[in-house]
Design an enzyme around this catalytic site. Structure first.
Site, PDB file in Angstrom:
ATOM      1  N   SER A 104      33.188  39.189  25.944  1.00  0.00           N
ATOM      2  CA  SER A 104      32.688  39.392  27.216  1.00  0.00           C
ATOM      3  C   SER A 104      31.411  38.601  27.221  1.00  0.00           C
ATOM      4  O   SER A 104      30.058  38.810  26.398  1.00  0.00           O
ATOM      5  CB  SER A 104      33.295  40.592  27.684  1.00  0.00           C
ATOM      6  OG  SER A 104      32.960  40.494  28.878  1.00  0.00           O
ATOM      7  N   TYR A 126      30.732  34.101  32.542  1.00  0.00           N
ATOM      8  CA  TYR A 126      30.257  34.024  33.903  1.00  0.00           C
ATOM      9  C   TYR A 126      29.475  33.076  34.230  1.00  0.00           C
ATOM     10  O   TYR A 126      28.787  32.550  33.617  1.00  0.00           O
ATOM     11  CB  TYR A 126      30.254  35.570  34.766  1.00  0.00           C
ATOM     12  CG  TYR A 126      30.981  36.942  34.712  1.00  0.00           C
ATOM     13  CD1 TYR A 126      32.307  36.119  35.440  1.00  0.00           C
ATOM     14  CD2 TYR A 126      31.002  37.238  33.828  1.00  0.00           C
ATOM     15  CE1 TYR A 126      33.461  37.108  34.856  1.00  0.00           C
ATOM     16  CE2 TYR A 126      32.301  38.030  33.538  1.00  0.00           C
ATOM     17  CZ  TYR A 126      33.900  37.846  34.355  1.00  0.00           C
ATOM     18  OH  TYR A 126      34.688  39.087  34.768  1.00  0.00           O
ATOM     19  N   THR A 152      35.977  32.390  33.268  1.00  0.00           N
ATOM     20  CA  THR A 152      36.377  32.679  33.847  1.00  0.00           C
ATOM     21  C   THR A 152      35.683  31.995  35.618  1.00  0.00           C
ATOM     22  O   THR A 152      34.514  31.804  35.909  1.00  0.00           O
ATOM     23  CB  THR A 152      35.990  34.253  34.605  1.00  0.00           C
ATOM     24  OG1 THR A 152      36.086  35.033  32.754  1.00  0.00           O
ATOM     25  CG2 THR A 152      36.977  34.946  34.875  1.00  0.00           C
ATOM     26  N   ARG A 161      37.373  47.588  44.617  1.00  0.00           N
ATOM     27  CA  ARG A 161      38.136  48.175  43.464  1.00  0.00           C
ATOM     28  C   ARG A 161      37.903  49.529  44.179  1.00  0.00           C
ATOM     29  O   ARG A 161      36.625  50.191  43.789  1.00  0.00           O
ATOM     30  CB  ARG A 161      37.624  48.264  41.927  1.00  0.00           C
ATOM     31  CG  ARG A 161      37.724  46.746  41.310  1.00  0.00           C
ATOM     32  CD  ARG A 161      37.536  46.722  40.521  1.00  0.00           C
ATOM     33  NE  ARG A 161      37.771  45.139  39.811  1.00  0.00           N
ATOM     34  CZ  ARG A 161      36.839  44.425  38.455  1.00  0.00           C
ATOM     35  NH1 ARG A 161      36.234  45.398  37.705  1.00  0.00           N
ATOM     36  NH2 ARG A 161      37.200  43.635  38.506  1.00  0.00           N
ATOM     37  N   LYS A 229      39.546  29.982  33.513  1.00  0.00           N
ATOM     38  CA  LYS A 229      40.676  31.083  32.806  1.00  0.00           C
ATOM     39  C   LYS A 229      40.351  32.477  34.609  1.00  0.00           C
ATOM     40  O   LYS A 229      39.264  31.973  35.355  1.00  0.00           O
ATOM     41  CB  LYS A 229      40.357  32.262  32.591  1.00  0.00           C
ATOM     42  CG  LYS A 229      40.925  34.061  33.028  1.00  0.00           C
ATOM     43  CD  LYS A 229      40.408  34.844  31.428  1.00  0.00           C
ATOM     44  CE  LYS A 229      40.940  36.158  31.635  1.00  0.00           C
ATOM     45  NZ  LYS A 229      40.503  36.583  32.557  1.00  0.00           N
ATOM     46  N   HIS A 253      43.289  38.032  37.557  1.00  0.00           N
ATOM     47  CA  HIS A 253      42.454  39.564  36.333  1.00  0.00           C
ATOM     48  C   HIS A 253      42.751  40.551  36.446  1.00  0.00           C
ATOM     49  O   HIS A 253      42.489  41.409  36.691  1.00  0.00           O
ATOM     50  CB  HIS A 253      41.060  38.714  37.539  1.00  0.00           C
ATOM     51  CG  HIS A 253      39.911  39.546  36.530  1.00  0.00           C
ATOM     52  ND1 HIS A 253      38.732  38.409  36.704  1.00  0.00           N
ATOM     53  CD2 HIS A 253      39.397  40.475  35.585  1.00  0.00           C
ATOM     54  CE1 HIS A 253      38.109  39.213  36.299  1.00  0.00           C
ATOM     55  NE2 HIS A 253      38.106  39.874  35.915  1.00  0.00           N
ATOM     56  N   ASP A 284      47.930  35.618  31.538  1.00  0.00           N
ATOM     57  CA  ASP A 284      47.903  37.159  31.262  1.00  0.00           C
ATOM     58  C   ASP A 284      47.724  37.856  31.767  1.00  0.00           C
ATOM     59  O   ASP A 284      48.152  37.401  33.356  1.00  0.00           O
ATOM     60  CB  ASP A 284      45.842  37.218  30.737  1.00  0.00           C
ATOM     61  CG  ASP A 284      45.128  37.422  31.612  1.00  0.00           C
ATOM     62  OD1 ASP A 284      45.264  37.222  33.004  1.00  0.00           O
ATOM     63  OD2 ASP A 284      44.037  37.525  31.509  1.00  0.00           O
ATOM     64  N   ILE A 287      50.844  42.124  30.296  1.00  0.00           N
ATOM     65  CA  ILE A 287      51.820  41.610  28.920  1.00  0.00           C
ATOM     66  C   ILE A 287      51.606  43.198  28.625  1.00  0.00           C
ATOM     67  O   ILE A 287      50.533  43.928  28.397  1.00  0.00           O
ATOM     68  CB  ILE A 287      50.748  41.079  28.526  1.00  0.00           C
ATOM     69  CG1 ILE A 287      51.597  39.352  28.998  1.00  0.00           C
ATOM     70  CG2 ILE A 287      51.716  40.775  26.819  1.00  0.00           C
ATOM     71  CD1 ILE A 287      52.588  39.233  29.194  1.00  0.00           C
ATOM     72  N   GLY A 307      44.856  42.797  27.180  1.00  0.00           N
ATOM     73  CA  GLY A 307      43.772  42.976  28.105  1.00  0.00           C
ATOM     74  C   GLY A 307      44.092  44.111  27.878  1.00  0.00           C
ATOM     75  O   GLY A 307      43.510  45.561  26.952  1.00  0.00           O
TER      76      GLY A 307
END
Lengths: 359, 359, 359, 359
Positions: A104, A126, A152, A161, A229, A253, A284, A287, A307
């Site tokens: 990352s 990023y 991304t 969040r 992504k 995400h 993704d 999963i 993830g």
């Protein structure tokens, strides 16, 4: 510990609640987070029989990387939050399992240390306000031996969040984004009663004006295959494929960005059709078993990124715990292949699916 | 207080239970009330990426009023029931947030006092048995500077709101419809053990025989743009559009009138198609987040009306509480725009949606 | 007591549990019983606005009987089980409400006493092994002034009602089928630990070999309009219509016969299309509100039969309780008409419906 | 004991918990196991009326065996686990009920003892690594008078049955596969803390490379009709039919093999269409009532196999308990036929079905 759910429970019991919330939470009302699970559960895969092949090979090539099974470790920020060995331990697990590990931009360990594990690495990028940092990251990733650049595109700003906001979540002093200059990392550690430090930090360093031209600029400046992504709309996928990307990752995400987005498994089919084989399609978001992997492949994906379950394994038992997650996924996926009458990953993509309505 | 649900809880804890029931309840079995929520939750919006635009503008024009974001305060009766500052406080919040405020025929404060807040006002009209009162209301609204006339067409009689009936709900003596002559207001304050005073009052003063000809009569007598509120059938929308209305509001009156009606989000698409751009299409009934606003726009609405959540804010903390609701909605909506890759409100209307079946 | 659910609760509290089970239960796993409710709830009706008509007329003609609103009392056996005044009280309620009352073959009061209430009567006929009894019943019904013969076709044998089996349910000595010769009634009173006396009794006296020819035989022998009750397949409805029946009743016998049958509201549309206006189409099984009635009409029914709710009312308060049920239904239905913008029952049949999937 | 659910409860109360888990459990997350139930419940069957036939005949011919009703006892391993009389008792029940009994390769009693009950037998064959054993089993089955060979094709490896793994499930010393040579049976009795002995045993003796050519090899070496069990994809069914099999069994092995497979009732219609009458189509996985049987027939099956419910009956009361299960199924199915207006099994296959979405 015979299913990922067992490992999730173990992780929940050892992690600090605010870190658990950071790992497990989604944005907004967490509707997309929940829908990811429900939509995968709604996909039935119709098995074939009498293939005449004993066993099955799960091996494949993702982007340009050979992989023991069609999965890679998803890019995840600050892995040292859940275990002191962080990214290095998780890369060791990926190395042992023979699948790619995505470093990352917000890694809490430097890419060179991660590369020392021997793992096949991709570097996640990023788009930062400071273009020099972007340029340096690309160079550094190439020099560390990364085999793909995974860009991304679904974080123009961070999703709201609420768990992190309620927890006034911030990084502890010992953890920071090791690839970023010091002046760009402090913000993530500043506790503010009214918000999440990570959201504020993202806002300060990410460039929300990231566009198709910038992606072209990036692609021109790297010799690595480029993966984008965070695609859910088939027109975006088609445009990316026309630009020559090696793969698109159909992703919401993990339900952490735009709450209200469709489950990635629901968006997948239109994207597979849109790119029509001109690039790979990875998936993704949600999963949680080898069965889920087969579902994704039967719906047209070439592979998946894993993830949160790896953070559960890492939290529960470091590299060994993360490896256990991968080992379970590999075993479950291989068994699913065999039970579905598929000799290999290619056959899995030819299976029929029946999608129950009502995720 | 980081989501409207937090503010709802605060309001529930301060309001008199019978007033809470009046605010929160629906008609009949409250099936349409619940379906509004479920149907919005069933709409996934497919985000776009790499727009190349940093940030997003939420500003728009609703009917003829500029609005900081595509929302207006829904007409709601007797706002002083939930807070002594009532309509004036809520209009102050609308003014601060830069969106229109709709004054109800059954306002417990006079339109002139509300206008003094500086808010952009629209005036909501019920069709009353006493035609002189209707004429006077239209005049008074124009003179107070209202910019649109929003005519409610889904209350030929009041829906059977069982909570109010069980509570023998009536207005306290201090609260009445300030725009109506005294002889028309007393009924709403008469407690009757067997019914809701508001239902009885409505029956006594509303004219259930309201028809298309009456609407034409109204439209001829005002210079203001006319909006009709409470449309769910596309043929009705088409007819209204042909009459030259400025907008229709797709609404089931927040589940308070005909229980059994479809969720407004479900009815929306056919109406957008029916009017084919010849007038604006607004939506209300169940909007509870900026995400819901984006859902409505992606399904073709030009904007939404916000109802109960503003009464929650008003109950919890007067003008400041109501403003907090609007501020949250604006922030969430703007973030949703950005996360969905939209530079502006217009782009939002071009997003794909995927509707899960089973609201 | 402001909804049928209130009256249901009152009935549950006064009735003997075994009688409550007999009234409320269904056959098998009670899946069709539950599905009736769920399928009605899944039908949204799209209201119209601005009809210009104050109020609405609920009046109609069912078969050949004028009715104050589009409902009739469903045939139900042994009404004296729930209240000593039984059929007479329920017919009084029907008379007061201005709707037809259907006398059951298994009535616990004689048709002549019921006729004395002045109610508009239809006579329900089962096909019995003893053909003389059938002939006599038809004669007796005509002489008592019944206006239609409603022939039940979905009871070749009784559905397996597990509640009654577990309760070893049998009629008390004071109650019997007053229209049948004594030698045909005793069986229903014989308690047998392993079964329901009513099931055994049905088996002994009903002729399961009832066929289309027998129906023709019946139709030739009566001057009354013939209605057949218990149709779910459109081919059967078409055949009945070609035979000249006045109406078919789309019904699954309230979930008491073939468990696994579709909800009647789900079966309705194909039947309305099949008979294409050549006879009336009535519906029963699950109607619990005026809203449900409007749903049935919007889906094409001419009217409905009301069953269990009237036994609730009868149990709770005799004729007055049953009348209260009808009065509530009439009021709710009329309100629903007005709120849906319908001046009359005919307009209701032109309303759009939107059926959510997943009953 | 008036429904299979009663007998299930009785079995649950007498069986050792680990054996109960072995009987009742499925593989993986048990999603397919649950979906079998939900998908059957979602099928409504539209009954016909006025057939004019008193009663109904449930008799039919399955493969080449006359059967009192369209069901056979599914092959199930090690029936002595649930009752000392095991296979012999269950075959006695099948004999009494007049339906075929399928002897499992993994029977804990020899086929000759089972044959002594007089039951109509079919022999179920797994494809074993040791080809001599396969050859001998075929011979032995023929000599014992079996009338069909039913070849299971959905166990290349055993599904991951987590309950058995958690229980370290192994056979007690007194129970083994009586048809296999001693050197092939010991593994199933070896307790291993980390796995199920049955899974390990299967892996050691089953040949996962079973293919279409092997099936042809089998078919050439037997005079018996061949049935293949475990088909869910219509292309596989078509290929089997072209090979001349007498029947295919649409099955997901009761949710015990590939978790993620569709419910067999959901897969059925495409398979019925694919084979187009060229062979019979049987169904198993989730049949729990006569109603379920009718559902399967209305969706096109010729008959069903009954599995777990017979182990419940066997556990609860030996041969008598198993017979009670069959007797209930026969009675319920016959009643369902009559209530659906079907004179016989053939008519059942012509019934309309309406499938609710959302299993």
């Amino acid at each position: 510990m015979i299913s990922l759910a067992d490992i999730e429970k173990a992780a929940a019991s050892v992690l600090d609640p605010a870190i658990w919330d950071f790992v497990t939470g989604g944005s907004g009302d967490e509707q997309t987070l929940r829908a990811n699970r429900a939509a995968l559960d709604a996909v039935a895969v119709v098995p074939r029989v009498l293939s005449g092949v004993g066993g099955a090979s799960a091996a494949t090539v993702l982007v340009a990387s050979p992989s023991e099974f069609p999965a890679a470790v998803a890019p995840m920020a600050y892995q040292r939050l859940v275990h002191p060995d962080g990214e290095v331990a998780l890369a060791q697990a990926a190395y042992s399992a023979g699948i790619p590990y995505v470093v990352s931009t917000l890694s809490s360990s430097p890419v060179e240390e991660i590369a020392a594990t021997g793992a096949e690495l991709w570097f996640q990028l990023y788009w930062l306000r400071d273009r020099d940092v972007v340029r340096n990251l690309m160079r550094r990733a190439e020099q560390a031996g990364c085999r793909a650049l995974i860009v991304t595109v679904d974080v123009p700003v961070m999703g709201r969040r609420r768990r992190d906001i309620r927890n006034s979540f911030a990084l502890p002093p010992s953890i920071s984004a090791s690839h970023l200059p010091a002046e760009h990392t402090a913000g993530a550690q500043l506790t503010d009663a009214k918000t999440s430090a990570l959201a504020a930090h993202t806002q300060s360093i990410f460039d929300p004006a990231f566009g198709w031209e910038d992606l072209a600029w990036l692609a021109e400046r790297t010799s690595l295959p480029v993966v984008i992504k965070g695609i859910l709309d088939p027109d975006d996928a088609r445009r990316a494929a026309r630009m020559g990307v090696a793969a698109v990752v159909v992703s919401n995400h993990g339900g952490r960005q735009f709450d209200g987005a469709p489950p990635s498994i629901t968006a997948l089919a239109a994207i597979v059709e849109a790119v029509a084989g001109s690039c790979q399609v990875l998936l993704d978001s949600g999963i949680r078993s080898g069965k889920d992997m087969l579902r994704a492949l039967a719906c047209g994906a070439d592979g998946v990124l894993i993830g949160r379950p790896l953070l559960w394994g890492l939290a529960a038992d470091g590299a060994a715990g993360a490896y256990q997650v991968l080992d379970l996924l590999r075993a479950e996926f291989t068994e699913s292949l065999i039970l579905a009458g598929c000799a290999d990953v290619h056959a899995a993509r030819g299976l029929r699916t029946i999608t129950r309505i009502g995720w």
